[in-house]
Design a protein around this motif. Structure first.
Motif, mmCIF file in Angstrom:
data_model
loop_
_atom_site.group_PDB
_atom_site.id
_atom_site.type_symbol
_atom_site.label_atom_id
_atom_site.label_comp_id
_atom_site.label_asym_id
_atom_site.label_seq_id
_atom_site.Cartn_x
_atom_site.Cartn_y
_atom_site.Cartn_z
ATOM 1 N N LEU A 181 45.997 45.104 41.850
ATOM 2 C CA LEU A 181 47.372 45.544 41.609
ATOM 3 C C LEU A 181 48.176 44.499 40.841
ATOM 4 O O LEU A 181 48.928 44.845 39.922
ATOM 5 N N ILE A 182 48.012 43.227 41.199
ATOM 6 C CA ILE A 182 48.693 42.155 40.464
ATOM 7 C C ILE A 182 48.202 42.139 39.014
ATOM 8 O O ILE A 182 48.992 42.094 38.072
ATOM 9 N N GLY A 183 46.875 42.174 38.825
ATOM 10 C CA GLY A 183 46.303 42.174 37.475
ATOM 11 C C GLY A 183 46.760 43.372 36.666
ATOM 12 O O GLY A 183 47.079 43.257 35.475
ATOM 13 N N TYR A 184 46.796 44.539 37.306
ATOM 14 C CA TYR A 184 47.221 45.767 36.624
ATOM 15 C C TYR A 184 48.673 45.649 36.160
ATOM 16 O O TYR A 184 48.993 45.966 35.007
ATOM 17 N N GLU A 185 49.560 45.213 37.048
ATOM 18 C CA GLU A 185 50.978 45.104 36.695
ATOM 19 C C GLU A 185 51.198 44.113 35.557
ATOM 20 O O GLU A 185 51.984 44.371 34.645
ATOM 21 N N ILE A 186 50.501 42.996 35.604
ATOM 22 C CA ILE A 186 50.630 42.006 34.535
ATOM 23 C C ILE A 186 50.136 42.584 33.212
ATOM 24 O O ILE A 186 50.779 42.439 32.174
ATOM 25 N N SER A 187 48.992 43.280 33.258
ATOM 26 C CA SER A 187 48.460 43.866 32.024
ATOM 27 C C SER A 187 49.397 44.939 31.465
ATOM 28 O O SER A 187 49.515 45.083 30.250
ATOM 29 N N GLU A 188 50.047 45.678 32.325
ATOM 30 C CA GLU A 188 50.992 46.698 31.869
ATOM 31 C C GLU A 188 52.212 46.054 31.209
ATOM 32 O O GLU A 188 52.657 46.496 30.153
#
Length: 191
Positions: free
Chosen positions: A151-158
């Motif tokens: 979730l952290i990685g996803y939000e940063i990538s977004e």
């Protein structure tokens, strides 16, 4: 220590930060800091600055340093600041309002990766890294929970509008289809 992600759209800053220490740890830290200051004040007030007494003053200063060290251990936390607008980032070591860390420039964000490190006790720790400038990376997050790391990685990538790579299976790295994963609620990989 749990982490959280903050995005400030006004100044385009992204912050990955450890949560605030529990109240009991902050109270213990304040007691250590208070004891250190009192001990230092007492040492300086009662100091006899003769050559014979300098060793005793040195031992007392050493005690002050130990007390401060224990106070720091109970109060510090780490954060990572990403200035999207100016393409800079910094990792900070924070004690109360004091933030230590230098800004570094990122020329080219490339992707976010999630991978795991096996630990000696058989558990795994998941890491989220921001890759930039071809082969450089910055470790943003470490946690035992894969879902939270994703979730952290996803939000940063977004927020950075970059791809995300699942590197949790050695020698079988897969790019994640962010749109399909969000729609289905399950991990979907690109072919």
């Amino acid at each position: 220590m749990a982490y959280f992600l903050i995005f400030n759209p006004m100044n385009k800053h992204l912050i990955v930060s450890e949560k605030t220490r529990p109240l009991w740890q902050r109270i213990i830290a304040s007691l250590f800091f208070t004891a250190a200051i009192a001990f230092l004040a007492s040492t300086l007030y009662n100091a006899n600055w003769s050559d014979n007494n300098l060793t005793n003053i040195g031992h007392n200063i050493k005690g002050v340093i130990y007390l401060m060290g224990f106070g720091i251990a109970f109060s510090f936390h780490q954060s990572i600041y990403i200035d999207i607008k100016n393409s800079k980032f910094r990792q900070t070591f924070e004690i109360g309002p004091i933030k230590l860390g230098q800004w570094k420039t990122i020329s080219n964000y490339e992707y976010v990766s999630i991978f795991h490190q096996p630990l000696e006790d058989g558990n795994k720790i998941f890491e989220v890294n921001l890759w930039y400038d071809r082969n450089k990376h910055w470790e943003l997050y470490k946690k035992y929970d894969y879902k939270e790391a994703f979730l952290i990685g996803y939000e940063i990538s977004e927020l950075l509008k970059i791809k995300i790579l699942d590197a949790t299976v050695p020698k079988n790295f897969k790019w994640i289809d962010k749109k399909a994963s969000k729609e289905t609620g399950k991990m979907v990989y690109l072919d």
